[in-house]
Structures are given as C-alpha cells and as structure tokens.
Design a protein around this motif. Structure first.
Motif, PDB file in Angstrom:
ATOM      1  N   PHE A 563       0.851  -1.189   0.000  1.00  0.00           N
ATOM      2  CA  PHE A 563       0.000   0.000   0.000  1.00  0.00           C
ATOM      3  C   PHE A 563       0.885   1.236   0.000  1.00  0.00           C
ATOM      4  O   PHE A 563       1.762   1.403   0.856  1.00  0.00           O
ATOM      5  CB  PHE A 563      -0.902   0.013   1.234  1.00  0.00           C
ATOM      6  N   GLY A 564       0.674   2.136  -0.990  1.00  0.00           N
ATOM      7  CA  GLY A 564       1.453   3.364  -1.063  1.00  0.00           C
ATOM      8  C   GLY A 564       0.619   4.517  -1.544  1.00  0.00           C
ATOM      9  O   GLY A 564      -0.407   4.335  -2.206  1.00  0.00           O
ATOM     10  N   TYR A 565       1.063   5.733  -1.241  1.00  0.00           N
ATOM     11  CA  TYR A 565       0.353   6.935  -1.667  1.00  0.00           C
ATOM     12  C   TYR A 565       0.997   7.552  -2.912  1.00  0.00           C
ATOM     13  O   TYR A 565       0.315   8.186  -3.714  1.00  0.00           O
ATOM     14  CB  TYR A 565       0.351   7.973  -0.538  1.00  0.00           C
ATOM     15  N   GLU A 566       2.312   7.432  -3.025  1.00  0.00           N
ATOM     16  CA  GLU A 566       3.030   8.115  -4.094  1.00  0.00           C
ATOM     17  C   GLU A 566       3.415   7.116  -5.186  1.00  0.00           C
ATOM     18  O   GLU A 566       3.930   6.029  -4.885  1.00  0.00           O
ATOM     19  CB  GLU A 566       4.281   8.804  -3.523  1.00  0.00           C
ATOM     20  N   GLU A 567       3.196   7.491  -6.443  1.00  0.00           N
ATOM     21  CA  GLU A 567       3.513   6.628  -7.579  1.00  0.00           C
ATOM     22  C   GLU A 567       5.031   6.502  -7.716  1.00  0.00           C
ATOM     23  O   GLU A 567       5.789   7.444  -7.438  1.00  0.00           O
ATOM     24  CB  GLU A 567       2.923   7.203  -8.863  1.00  0.00           C
ATOM     25  N   TYR A 568       5.475   5.310  -8.186  1.00  0.00           N
ATOM     26  CA  TYR A 568       6.898   5.108  -8.432  1.00  0.00           C
ATOM     27  C   TYR A 568       7.059   4.254  -9.687  1.00  0.00           C
ATOM     28  O   TYR A 568       6.122   3.590 -10.144  1.00  0.00           O
ATOM     29  CB  TYR A 568       7.591   4.453  -7.232  1.00  0.00           C
ATOM     30  N   THR A 569       8.254   4.297 -10.220  1.00  0.00           N
ATOM     31  CA  THR A 569       8.578   3.500 -11.411  1.00  0.00           C
ATOM     32  C   THR A 569       9.297   2.250 -10.956  1.00  0.00           C
ATOM     33  O   THR A 569      10.376   2.322 -10.356  1.00  0.00           O
ATOM     34  CB  THR A 569       9.469   4.295 -12.373  1.00  0.00           C
ATOM     35  N   ASP A 570       8.695   1.104 -11.246  1.00  0.00           N
ATOM     36  CA  ASP A 570       9.218  -0.166 -10.737  1.00  0.00           C
ATOM     37  C   ASP A 570      10.346  -0.676 -11.629  1.00  0.00           C
ATOM     38  O   ASP A 570      10.258  -1.738 -12.237  1.00  0.00           O
ATOM     39  CB  ASP A 570       8.083  -1.191 -10.656  1.00  0.00           C
ATOM     40  N   GLU A 571      11.417   0.117 -11.687  1.00  0.00           N
ATOM     41  CA  GLU A 571      12.545  -0.236 -12.553  1.00  0.00           C
ATOM     42  C   GLU A 571      13.731  -0.799 -11.783  1.00  0.00           C
ATOM     43  O   GLU A 571      14.749  -1.140 -12.365  1.00  0.00           O
ATOM     44  CB  GLU A 571      12.992   1.002 -13.335  1.00  0.00           C
ATOM     45  N   GLY A 572      13.599  -0.907 -10.466  1.00  0.00           N
ATOM     46  CA  GLY A 572      14.680  -1.424  -9.640  1.00  0.00           C
ATOM     47  C   GLY A 572      15.754  -0.380  -9.379  1.00  0.00           C
ATOM     48  O   GLY A 572      15.686   0.761  -9.857  1.00  0.00           O
ATOM     49  N   VAL A 573      16.766  -0.761  -8.591  1.00  0.00           N
ATOM     50  CA  VAL A 573      17.920   0.110  -8.317  1.00  0.00           C
ATOM     51  C   VAL A 573      19.193  -0.691  -8.540  1.00  0.00           C
ATOM     52  O   VAL A 573      19.207  -1.928  -8.441  1.00  0.00           O
ATOM     53  CB  VAL A 573      17.896   0.639  -6.867  1.00  0.00           C
ATOM     54  N   LEU A 579      26.859  -3.629 -10.237  1.00  0.00           N
ATOM     55  CA  LEU A 579      27.041  -4.718 -11.194  1.00  0.00           C
ATOM     56  C   LEU A 579      25.722  -5.363 -11.580  1.00  0.00           C
ATOM     57  O   LEU A 579      25.676  -6.176 -12.516  1.00  0.00           O
ATOM     58  CB  LEU A 579      27.987  -5.782 -10.615  1.00  0.00           C
ATOM     59  N   SER A 580      24.639  -5.042 -10.848  1.00  0.00           N
ATOM     60  CA  SER A 580      23.359  -5.651 -11.161  1.00  0.00           C
ATOM     61  C   SER A 580      22.247  -4.717 -10.727  1.00  0.00           C
ATOM     62  O   SER A 580      22.473  -3.732 -10.020  1.00  0.00           O
ATOM     63  CB  SER A 580      23.225  -7.003 -10.450  1.00  0.00           C
ATOM     64  N   THR A 581      21.027  -5.040 -11.206  1.00  0.00           N
ATOM     65  CA  THR A 581      19.844  -4.270 -10.838  1.00  0.00           C
ATOM     66  C   THR A 581      18.970  -5.123  -9.930  1.00  0.00           C
ATOM     67  O   THR A 581      18.707  -6.296 -10.221  1.00  0.00           O
ATOM     68  CB  THR A 581      19.061  -3.853 -12.083  1.00  0.00           C
ATOM     69  N   LEU A 582      18.496  -4.495  -8.831  1.00  0.00           N
ATOM     70  CA  LEU A 582      17.694  -5.214  -7.857  1.00  0.00           C
ATOM     71  C   LEU A 582      16.284  -4.650  -7.837  1.00  0.00           C
ATOM     72  O   LEU A 582      16.094  -3.432  -7.892  1.00  0.00           O
ATOM     73  CB  LEU A 582      18.317  -5.093  -6.460  1.00  0.00           C
ATOM     74  N   GLY A 583      15.268  -5.536  -7.743  1.00  0.00           N
ATOM     75  CA  GLY A 583      13.879  -5.109  -7.565  1.00  0.00           C
ATOM     76  C   GLY A 583      13.185  -4.643  -8.815  1.00  0.00           C
ATOM     77  O   GLY A 583      12.116  -4.031  -8.737  1.00  0.00           O
ATOM     78  N   ASN A 584      13.739  -4.951  -9.991  1.00  0.00           N
ATOM     79  CA  ASN A 584      13.110  -4.511 -11.242  1.00  0.00           C
ATOM     80  C   ASN A 584      11.790  -5.249 -11.457  1.00  0.00           C
ATOM     81  O   ASN A 584      11.732  -6.482 -11.477  1.00  0.00           O
ATOM     82  CB  ASN A 584      14.070  -4.767 -12.411  1.00  0.00           C
ATOM     83  N   ASP A 585      10.697  -4.470 -11.595  1.00  0.00           N
ATOM     84  CA  ASP A 585       9.384  -5.003 -11.935  1.00  0.00           C
ATOM     85  C   ASP A 585       8.950  -6.122 -10.980  1.00  0.00           C
ATOM     86  O   ASP A 585       8.380  -7.124 -11.403  1.00  0.00           O
ATOM     87  CB  ASP A 585       9.399  -5.521 -13.384  1.00  0.00           C
ATOM     88  N   ASP A 586       9.222  -5.914  -9.663  1.00  0.00           N
ATOM     89  CA  ASP A 586       8.840  -6.939  -8.685  1.00  0.00           C
ATOM     90  C   ASP A 586       7.566  -6.590  -7.935  1.00  0.00           C
ATOM     91  O   ASP A 586       7.108  -7.340  -7.072  1.00  0.00           O
ATOM     92  CB  ASP A 586       9.976  -7.177  -7.674  1.00  0.00           C
TER      93      ASP A 586
END
Length: 732
Positions: A563-573, A579-586
C-alpha cells in the motif's frame, strides 16, 4: 505622755521591723518530660520544649523543719532585664515547704558570652518577704549548640576478684555536650551483665559521675561482665547514647591452664589482597582454667598458620608463626589475606608451666578468605517478565550483572558496577540506564531477594522507542586483567541478546484491525477484490506505536499488495557495487537501505532499518540526502503536486513497504500499518445450477484476518472476518 496638771504632753518614737528567722533556699534542675510526662533530669536548658529549668524554693524554720503556706516569688533576669515567664506548679509552699515552678524561655536563647563583664545567661532568685536567695545562674542553649551529647565510660581496673565485694572497680562516666562542656546533673543509668553496680547516678559540675562495681560473692559472677552506661534525653527523637566496657571477675582459687579455645573472628570473612574489601581481621585464643575461667596471668600463646594460603600472614608480611602474651586470658593477632581465597586454618598452643613443651593446643578455621577482586562479569535481563510501565508514558526493565573473582567466587558485597548505553553512531534514542549499582543490592523485582555478587540496575525508555535496539554495557574495575601487575583494570560485559543488541519490548497494549470493506459481492463488484487492511497499535498508555513491524495474515488471500500513496517507477535500483539491478518489476518499492552515507557496512542510523529515510546532514531543517531508490513522485499522501500536504517534498516514499516482499509492514506516526489483500472470486465455490434459467448460486467464503506485532512481547489482534459472496447470477 499627758500631764493634766500642766496641761501639756511630751512624746518620742522608735521603729521596729517585723521580720522572720525562716531560711529560704533555691535549687534549679534542668529537666525534660518523657512520653508519660514524668520528669527526667537532663543537665541543660534548651530553647523551646526540649528541656526546661525547674525552680525549687524551700522554706524552713530555725529547727530546719519545712514551713507550709508561705508565698514565694521567683524572678528571672538576663542582663538586669526580666526575661521569660514563670509557670508555678504551686505558689504557696506545700507540706514539704517547697514552691515549684518552671522557667519558660519563650523560644529565646540566653547564653553567657565568656570574657564579657556582664552575665548574658539567666539569673534567677526566690523572694519571701524580705528574704532573697542567692542568685542561681544557667544558660538556655540552642539545640544545635549542645546536642548530641557525648558519653565516655572508664574504669580504674578491668579485673576484680570473686571476694564478696572486697575488691572493687570504680566506673566513671563523663557526660559532655557538643561544645565539649560538662553537663551537670545528667542522669546516668548503669547495667552490668555480672556482679553489681548502682542503677542510677548524676553528674557533678565537671560532668562526671562515679559508681562502684563489685561482685556479690556468687560463683556465677565469675567471667567477663559487660558494663553499660546510658544517658536518655526524651526531648530529642534520638534520645539514647551509650558507652560500655568490660570488667573481668576472676576466681583466684583456680588458675591452672586447662584448655585453649579459638572463637570465630569478627569479621569472619575477608577478601584477597586488592579485592576491594576488608583484607584483615583479628584471630583470638582464649586460655581457661579448670573452672572455665579466663586466666588472668599473662601467658604466652603460639599462633601458627597451617597450611599457608599463598601470601597470607600474621601481624607482618612473611610471618606465619608467632607468639604473643594473653591479656586477661585472651591472646590476639591480626591475620592478613594473600592472593587466593579459602579457609584460614590456625593452630594455637600454650606452654603454661614453661617447661618447653606445650601442654594444651587447639585447631580451628576462624576466618575465611571469600573472594578476590572482580575478574569476570556477565550481564543479563529478562525483558518479557521484567518490564513494567513506570508512568508518564515510560517503561522500565530490570537488568543485572554477576561479578566473580578469577576463581568464580562472587565478589565482595557492595562492589560497584557501572552501566551505560553505548551506540555506534548518534541517534535520537532517549533510553537511559541507571549508571551505578553495587553487588548484593536489592532489586525492585523478585520480592527484594538479594544475591551475593549480583548487581541490579534499571533500564528506562519512552513508548516511542519500543522496538528499537540499544547496547547495554555493565562494567567494573578490579583484577590485574592485563597481567602487568597493576590492579584496577576495567572489565565489562554487554547484555548478550542478539549479539549485544537489546530490543526494547512492547508491554501489551492493543492491536486493532479495520478493513475498507467487511462484505464483498463479486457479482456486483470487480474480480479480484482489492481490500485495504489497517492495523492500529496502541501501547499500554493508549499512545500510538510508530515504526514497529506488523505481520498480516488472511485466509484465502490470493496476493498481498504493497500500500502506497506516491507513484513510483518499478525499474529497480543498482546494487551497491553497480554490477546488477535489484527489484526490477517486482511489484514492490525498492531502495538501498544503507543510511545517509549509502554504505552497507557502516552501522549508522537508518542503515538496514527497513524504512526509506531522508537525512538532514547540514542541520538547516531541510533534507539533503535521500536513500537511493526507484524514482517516485514526492507529492505526499494525496498524490497531488503542490498541495503542501503531509509527506510532500520530504524526500521519502510515503507508503507501507512490505519487508522482503512478505506481508510485514511498519507502523506510521499514528500507529497505523496498511496493506492490501487481493481475493479471487474462485473462493466462492459453485453450489447449484438452475438448468431452466441458467442461473448459478455459489457458497459464501469467510476470510479470517489477524495482525501480529512482531516484537517482544508478540501481541496479536482479535481475528476480523471479511465475508466474500457471489449473489445468484448467470453462470460463467
């Protein structure tokens, strides 16, 4: 004289004074009243109602017989001015010829100043007709000037014979006030455990009273008589002072050495050298004749330590075998501890006839070396059973530390243990631990039981810090821990829960559940059902609990949604090493939870706290560093830009992140944790199909939901039900 023949008269006159040969005397006594209003002679007048001066005038005739019915007046002056007031018990002399009154100082001090020509104290006289007594003088002191008194008792001899009173001891008591001045007419009470002594005496102008102590010829009087002298002043709450001494009554008919005894020492336990306590005591040997009387003749007694504890000695370092004379039948030597604890075994012997061979001997363990300096310390607590509300929104929990010497003996009682809360970086924690305690102190829990070597203290914290962790350290000083020969090294211990981190626990309050809907009809509403669940946590005081983890569970939940109030882009960090991206589109908001320095190995505030933080590192009240995260609209709780609502522009994603993708959410500042449940209409199973109409009916499904606070103590909400239904409709 009249002569009528001469018609004249002559006259002359004389004066005669009608006086009395009666004798008038005046006596003064300083008195106080006990709880039964009886008078006690106390020696000095003290301002107020602590003590008074009693005035006693006596009228006698020429035969020294008392005369009653005479009116006597008392006059009290200071520096030639009448002072105070006189309270008469009788103003006309009684059958004893006495008029008795009390001088009331009215709360004033009348004290003579030495060296001045005038007397500034009180002068009192008694007057009967033309007779006036010689003046009596006394001072009225402040209580702070003279109290407490000091009492000293001495004797001219400490040995008398059992001879029916032929030999006596003079017992002298000296009573002085706080100024060191003698107290006159102070009542001294005496008591003796053996023999006879007068019960009461009164001090003279030098503050001294002497009485005679004697035997009564009774064989049971033989032995040591404890003689006590006491003075009681009922005008003070601390009324009792005492001094004592001993006089030995010996039987001269028996003086042959028979046996020797070793009594227990006082104190009977000491600590090792540098152990932080008493390191020496006295060992005594008592020499008796065949009538069980102490032998008065000075006699040599040999003391020998066997075996010898390392470093232990008699009288002087290195001495373990020594000989001393008895005094009144008792021989004494001092014993000092060494470097190891254990029992001190002593052998005593005496060569009474001095033929070179000891006739009597004895062996005992009168002293024990109990413990050395602190060498080990262990800290512990019992948060679940040991935490209670302390009022004003605070909680307290008991902590304890056990301190041992290097041989695992509990250390000396009253060894100080110091406590602190140590953090690896600065934060806003307001927890506090009482800084000083000592071993064998009384805990506020466990019914006040005390334990040797165990020191108790108290950890106090406010309700906002429930769920936070602190590092509680106990430490003390004592042994040569470093091995450099210097004692007083510091030793410490951390309460070893979670590798030194103490979690501040939740004293059970309330966990409540609410739902956006409690009834959902899939026939009338979309599938799946998206329902927001809110858990509210209140502490014992009813205050909201913030930043504490809540675990949600619901029967039949298809998916748990963040549950969140503010929109975010689920592209990971990017990972920290990029060396890698974490949390992309999860489906979850992702950030690097490494604190304001974005370093995973520094234990600073905000590091791995499962909360997306923004920090004000410049102290200007505006955040300047935000933890690296997926891009989000920082528009606040209404998700609309430039409305200046809560959360807008604070550098943090406002929502309830699910920790590691699990249905575990932290509470906000209002004690609320939110999550979204997704239910599928497939939960409502087919119950019946009407072949004629093509209408289906389905069974209802009830989802039971709970929320659990995931900190000590673990607390769960009451279950809440959401009813999921499909009202009759065209079959799928």
């Amino acid at each position: 004289f009249n002569h009528p023949g001469f018609s004249s008269s002559i006259s002359d006159s004389a004066q005669v004074t009608i006086g009395t040969d009666n004798e008038l005397t005046l006596q003064i006594l300083s008195i106080a009243f006990d709880e039964t209003q009886n008078t006690v002679v106390v020696g000095e007048d003290i301002t107020g109602d602590i003590s008074y001066t009693s005035l006693i005038a006596t009228v006698r005739d020429t035969n020294n017989e008392p005369i009653s019915g005479q009116a006597v007046v008392f006059i009290a002056t200071s520096s030639n001015t009448e002072v105070g007031s006189i309270t008469y018990l009788n103003q006309i002399s009684n059958t004893d010829g006495q008029v008795v009154a009390y001088f009331d100082d009215g709360g004033n001090i009348y004290k003579d100043t030495p060296g001045t020509p005038n007397y500034e104290g009180v002068t009192v006289i008694a007057q009967l007709g033309d007779k006036i007594t010689s003046p009596e003088k006394f001072n009225v002191y402040s209580s702070d000037d003279v109290w407490p008194y000091n009492l000293f008792v001495t004797t001219n001899t400490d040995v008398i014979q059992l001879d029916g009173g032929v030999s006596t001891a003079t017992i002298t008591a000296r009573l002085l006030n706080r100024l060191g001045n003698p107290v006159t007419d102070g009542q001294i009470n005496y008591i003796a455990s053996r023999g006879f002594i007068s019960a009461t005496g009164f001090t003279d102008i030098t503050g001294v009273d002497s009485v005679t102590f004697t035997d009564l010829g009774n064989p049971e009087d033989v032995g040591v008589s404890d003689i006590s002298a006491t003075f009681s002043h009922p005008g003070f709450s601390n009324t009792f002072i005492q001094d004592s001494l001993q006089v030995y009554i010996e039987d001269p008919s028996f003086q042959e050495c028979t046996y020797i005894s070793i009594p227990s020492s006082v104190p009977g336990s000491i600590v090792v050298a540098n152990g932080g306590g008493t390191e020496s005591t006295t060992i005594k040997a008592e020499l008796y004749d065949d009538n069980d009387n102490l032998i008065n003749t000075p006699t040599l007694v040999r003391f020998k330590l066997h075996p010898i504890l390392t470093g232990c000695y008699l009288e002087e370092p290195g001495v373990t075998d020594t000989t001393v004379y008895t005094v009144n039948g008792v021989a004494s030597v001092s014993v000092n501890s060494g470097t190891r604890p254990g029992p001190i075994r002593v052998e005593v012997s005496s060569d009474c006839d001095q033929d070179g061979t000891p006739e009597i001997e004895s062996v005992a363990v009168p002293v024990i070396i109990e413990a050395g300096p602190p060498h080990y310390i262990f800290a512990e607590w019992d948060p679940v059973n040991g935490t209670v509300p302390s009022g004003a929104g605070f909680y307290k929990t008991q902590v304890g530390a056990m301190v041992y010497d290097r041989y695992y003996n509990p250390v000396e009682d009253s060894t100080y243990v110091y406590w602190s809360i140590e953090q690896e970086c600065e934060n806003d924690l307001q927890s506090e631990v009482y800084g000083t305690s000592f071993t064998y102190n009384e805990p506020w829990q466990s019914d006040g039981d005390t334990t040797h070597g165990l020191a108790f203290s108290t950890l106090v914290y406010p309700g906002d810090e429930v769920g936070e962790t602190v590092s509680v350290v106990a430490y003390t000083w004592g042994d040569d821990i470093n091995g450099d020969g210097v004692y007083g090294d510091s030793i410490g211990a951390i309460i070893e829960n979670n590798n030194g981190d103490v979690g501040l626990i939740f004293v059970p309050g309330i966990v409540m559940l609410t739902s956006s809907v409690s009834y959902y009809d899939f026939t009338l509403n979309p599938d799946p059902a998206i329902i927001t669940i809110t858990a509210t946590v209140l502490d014992f005081y009813g205050n909201p609990m913030m930043d504490v983890p809540i675990s949600f569970e619901g029967v039949g939940v298809t998916e748990y949604i963040e549950f969140g109030y503010e929109e975010y882009t689920d592209e990971g960090v990017l990972s920290y090493d990029e060396l890698s991206t974490l949390g992309n589109d999860d489906g979850f908001f992702t950030w690097r939870d490494y604190g304001h320095d974005d370093n995973p190995i520094t234990p600073c505030w905000g590091n791995l706290n499962d909360i997306h933080d923004a920090s004000d590192t410049t102290g200007d009240g505006i955040w300047d560093i935000s933890e690296v995260s997926e891009p989000f609209d920082d528009f606040g709780l209404d998700a609309v830009e430039n409305t200046f609502d809560e959360g807008e522009g604070d550098g943090e994603w406002d929502g309830y992140p699910m920790i590691d993708g699990e249905p575990i959410v932290f509470t906000d500042n209002n004690g609320n944790a939110r999550i979204t449940f997704s239910y599928s209409k497939g939960l409502c199973t087919l119950a019946n199909v009407d072949e004629d109409t093509g209408i289906c009916t389905w069974d209802d499904f009830t989802s039971s939901i709970t929320a659990t606070l995931m900190i000590s103590q673990i607390t769960s909400s009451d279950p809440m039900d959401i009813v999921l239904v499909r009202t009759p409709d065209t079959c799928d």
